[in-house]
Design a protein around this motif. Structure first.
Motif, PDB file in Angstrom:
ATOM      1  N   ARG A 154       0.830  -1.209   0.000  1.00 54.04           N
ATOM      2  CA  ARG A 154       0.000   0.000   0.000  1.00 54.04           C
ATOM      3  C   ARG A 154       0.863   1.256   0.000  1.00 54.04           C
ATOM      4  O   ARG A 154       1.833   1.357   0.753  1.00 54.04           O
ATOM      5  N   PRO A 155       0.515   2.243  -0.828  1.00 58.11           N
ATOM      6  CA  PRO A 155       1.272   3.489  -0.828  1.00 58.11           C
ATOM      7  C   PRO A 155       0.931   4.354   0.373  1.00 58.11           C
ATOM      8  O   PRO A 155      -0.077   4.128   1.064  1.00 58.11           O
ATOM      9  N   LEU A 156       1.746   5.340   0.630  1.00 61.70           N
ATOM     10  CA  LEU A 156       1.445   6.338   1.651  1.00 61.70           C
ATOM     11  C   LEU A 156       0.193   7.106   1.254  1.00 61.70           C
ATOM     12  O   LEU A 156      -0.024   7.400   0.070  1.00 61.70           O
ATOM     13  N   ASP A 157      -0.621   7.438   2.242  1.00 59.59           N
ATOM     14  CA  ASP A 157      -1.879   8.141   1.977  1.00 59.59           C
ATOM     15  C   ASP A 157      -1.650   9.646   1.980  1.00 59.59           C
ATOM     16  O   ASP A 157      -2.123  10.374   2.865  1.00 59.59           O
ATOM     17  N   LEU A 158      -0.905  10.125   0.978  1.00 61.35           N
ATOM     18  CA  LEU A 158      -0.654  11.563   0.868  1.00 61.35           C
ATOM     19  C   LEU A 158      -1.811  12.232   0.139  1.00 61.35           C
ATOM     20  O   LEU A 158      -2.400  11.665  -0.784  1.00 61.35           O
ATOM     21  N   ASP A 159      -2.135  13.439   0.563  1.00 59.59           N
ATOM     22  CA  ASP A 159      -3.218  14.198  -0.069  1.00 59.59           C
ATOM     23  C   ASP A 159      -2.793  14.549  -1.495  1.00 59.59           C
ATOM     24  O   ASP A 159      -1.776  15.223  -1.695  1.00 59.59           O
ATOM     25  N   VAL A 292       8.135   6.968   9.477  1.00 52.34           N
ATOM     26  CA  VAL A 292       6.809   6.679   8.944  1.00 52.34           C
ATOM     27  C   VAL A 292       5.894   6.323  10.101  1.00 52.34           C
ATOM     28  O   VAL A 292       6.256   5.554  10.993  1.00 52.34           O
ATOM     29  N   ALA A 293       4.678   6.867  10.081  1.00 54.07           N
ATOM     30  CA  ALA A 293       3.783   6.748  11.230  1.00 54.07           C
ATOM     31  C   ALA A 293       3.022   5.430  11.272  1.00 54.07           C
ATOM     32  O   ALA A 293       2.241   5.220  12.189  1.00 54.07           O
ATOM     33  N   ARG A 294       3.238   4.562  10.321  1.00 46.49           N
ATOM     34  CA  ARG A 294       2.489   3.310  10.317  1.00 46.49           C
ATOM     35  C   ARG A 294       3.435   2.137  10.516  1.00 46.49           C
ATOM     36  O   ARG A 294       4.619   2.191  10.146  1.00 46.49           O
ATOM     37  N   ALA A 295       2.901   1.064  11.064  1.00 45.92           N
ATOM     38  CA  ALA A 295       3.710  -0.114  11.345  1.00 45.92           C
ATOM     39  C   ALA A 295       3.671  -1.133  10.208  1.00 45.92           C
ATOM     40  O   ALA A 295       4.510  -2.019  10.148  1.00 45.92           O
ATOM     41  N   GLU A 296       2.718  -0.988   9.289  1.00 52.88           N
ATOM     42  CA  GLU A 296       2.585  -1.972   8.213  1.00 52.88           C
ATOM     43  C   GLU A 296       3.738  -1.857   7.215  1.00 52.88           C
ATOM     44  O   GLU A 296       4.512  -0.905   7.220  1.00 52.88           O
ATOM     45  N   SER A 297       3.812  -2.834   6.326  1.00 53.17           N
ATOM     46  CA  SER A 297       4.934  -2.953   5.397  1.00 53.17           C
ATOM     47  C   SER A 297       5.104  -1.705   4.531  1.00 53.17           C
ATOM     48  O   SER A 297       4.132  -1.134   4.034  1.00 53.17           O
ATOM     49  N   MET A 298       6.349  -1.304   4.362  1.00 53.59           N
ATOM     50  CA  MET A 298       6.699  -0.216   3.444  1.00 53.59           C
ATOM     51  C   MET A 298       7.384  -0.784   2.202  1.00 53.59           C
ATOM     52  O   MET A 298       8.169  -0.099   1.534  1.00 53.59           O
ATOM     53  N   ALA A 299       7.059  -2.047   1.851  1.00 51.84           N
ATOM     54  CA  ALA A 299       7.754  -2.733   0.761  1.00 51.84           C
ATOM     55  C   ALA A 299       7.523  -2.084  -0.593  1.00 51.84           C
ATOM     56  O   ALA A 299       8.285  -2.322  -1.522  1.00 51.84           O
ATOM     57  N   LEU A 300       6.463  -1.268  -0.733  1.00 51.69           N
ATOM     58  CA  LEU A 300       6.275  -0.556  -1.994  1.00 51.69           C
ATOM     59  C   LEU A 300       7.447   0.386  -2.253  1.00 51.69           C
ATOM     60  O   LEU A 300       7.863   0.582  -3.392  1.00 51.69           O
TER      61      LEU A 300
END
Length: 517
Positions: A154-159, A292-300
């Motif tokens: 999943r990508p970062l949820d940037l505006d 990064v504020a999330r713990a899920e994978s940043m593999a993207l």
């Protein structure tokens, strides 16, 4: 296979063909591949051999300096020889295979970006990008905002209103740095076609013009063994790279003192390169990093394998328009991996502590290193010239590179870096630590092997060396292939774009030379 060592030919041999391609790198090979099996008799003149040879490589030796406002000059004397390869396949011997097209924004004329705009759009080049992807064995890129179709990453949820998006990069195995066997097949199999002959160790030293100065009548060749040859064709393509194309055109000054195609003093100007910017961190100093504020994978963005498709954080046209900036990317990596050439240490903790405090005491997420790339605006003072006081063993003048950044480059860089940090924070996706000071930009940057802009493309001969078909404006039968024709550099590795342009040129030559089916 039709490979001939020019050193074995009788002295003063004459090579004849319908089309002569000077340079057997990725652009020249792609052009010949597209024309293989047709009625056009083709000769490729490659200055090197099949593999890297240090005696040949030394012919690239030159001098250079990088300059920028508010920065100390940085000697770059090793760059001309270390950033390119003089052998069949060219710099793809050491290319890692990373591919991306230029963004749609890169083709547009942007009022705040001096000398910007291509004589074609991304949409018009898209069919040739698709064919280049097929040639390299990678997926096609979307003509609009490309995405990696991978729901597990999943990508970062940037505006999107901030103008930043996940820009994908794919990797081809057609590279000496990825799959040597596949690369060797790519750079040799095309020569099995009956209409193609490849001459190795055939160094072109002069492009000879006719008495009217508007047409090439032949080429002079030299071998390090001492032999001299000539070559003659109906049509010629220079495909020796963003530095060597210039060297040959400027040194071909027996008829025109300013050189070939240089009536308006544009050959060699507008040199643009790609560099990465980052600062190391350790236990006491901050480094370039993102928490990064999330713990899920940043593999993207940080894939487990270096050759797997991944995304960088890119800056689209809407963001560039709002900020009045050039293109920009931010690449993420695990803390112990190399970024700008030196590792950002995992001990960079200040940003994590600060982010935890700002975000209400949450201590989750991930600390990642990052490096930035920013578009260098075209600058006529950034240029390649000849060092006539120093010549190589073939009698060719060495080159001098003045790689010059402007205040507008630094302003664009800083505004975009700040905007990325704002976008991450506003969306709750993370915090950016960017401790790089303007006075250090030249000193800390790490240069890529990308040489662009020096024979730039423009419809107006007073603003470009070649036209939209890559033909030299005032020479009827001379074309230029490769990244030297790029009007602007964008951020993407240039290989995919230069291949797309070579395929486009092949289609044009089929029509021009009466070989279209």
């Amino acid at each position: 296979m039709a490979f001939i060592d020019a050193r074995t030919l009788p002295d003063a041999s004459r090579i004849e063909a319908d089309l002569i391609i000077v340079g057997g790198g990725m652009a020249g090979i792609t052009l010949a591949t597209e024309l293989a099996g047709g009625p056009i008799k083709i000769a490729i003149l490659e200055a090197g051999g099949r593999e890297i040879d240090m005696e040949n490589q030394a012919l690239y030796t030159g001098s250079g300096v990088m300059r920028g406002p508010d920065n100390a000059d940085r000697p770059f004397n090793d760059y001309p020889v270390q950033s390119r390869i003089r052998a069949l396949g060219g710099s793809a011997h050491v290319w890692g295979g990373k591919c991306a097209p230029l963004d749609p924004a890169d083709f547009t004329q942007r009022d705040w970006a001096p000398y910007s705009g291509w004589p074609m759009s991304r949409q018009q080049l898209q069919p040739f990008y698709d064919r280049a992807c097929d040639l390299l064995g990678i997926p096609h890129f979307s003509p609009d905002t490309p995405v990696l179709q991978d729901p597990a990453r999943r990508p970062l949820d940037l505006d999107p209103r901030d103008g930043f998006f996940p820009a994908p990069r794919y990797f081809s195995k057609i590279s000496g740095g990825a799959d040597k066997a596949a690369f060797d097949a790519f750079r040799t199999d095309f020569a099995e076609a009956p209409n193609i002959t490849v001459y190795l160790y055939a160094n072109v030293t002069q492009v000879r013009l006719d008495a009217r100065n508007d047409k090439v009548e032949g080429l002079d060749l030299a071998c390090l063994s001492g032999k001299r040859h000539t070559a003659k064709a109906k049509t010629y393509v220079l495909a020796t790279g963003g530095i060597e194309n210039v060297r040959l055109m400027l040194a071909s000054n027996k008829v025109r003192p300013e050189g070939v195609g240089n009536h308006h003093d544009l050959v060699g100007r507008f040199f643009q390169g790609h560099v990465t910017y980052a600062m190391d961190g350790d236990a006491e100093t901050e480094g370039s990093a993102i928490n990064v504020a999330r713990a899920e994978s940043m593999a993207l963005y940080v894939p487990p394998g270096r050759a797997q498709p991944h995304c960088v954080i890119g800056s689209g046209l809407s963001g560039q328009t709002r900020m009045k900036t050039g293109n920009f990317t931010l690449t993420l990596y695990n803390g112990g991996e190399p970024g700008s050439g030196t590792p950002t240490q995992a001990e960079t903790r200040v940003i994590r502590q600060t982010a935890t405090r700002i975000d209400g005491g949450k201590d989750e997420g991930q600390l990642l290193g990052c490096f930035a790339m920013t578009e260098q605006f075209p600058n006529p003072e950034s240029r390649i010239t000849l060092d006539t006081a120093h010549v190589d063993p073939l009698g060719m003048p060495r080159i001098k590179l003045d790689w010059v950044y402007s205040r507008a480059d630094w302003d664009s860089f800083e505004r975009t870096a700040a905007a990325v940090g704002d976008a991450l924070g506003a969306s709750g996706q993370g915090r950016l630590c960017w401790p790089v000071e303007r006075k250090d930009y030249v000193a800390i940057c790490n240069a890529s092997r990308h040489h662009m802009g020096t024979t730039r493309m423009h419809a107006d001969p007073r603003q470009g060396v070649v036209d939209a078909d890559c033909r030299v404006h005032d020479i009827a039968n001379l074309y230029v292939a490769g990244s030297s024709v790029f009007p602007t550099s964008g951020i993407a590795n240039p290989t995919l774009t230069l291949l797309a342009l070579a395929i486009r040129l092949a289609d044009h030559l089929k029509l021009e030379m009466g070989a279209a089916r």
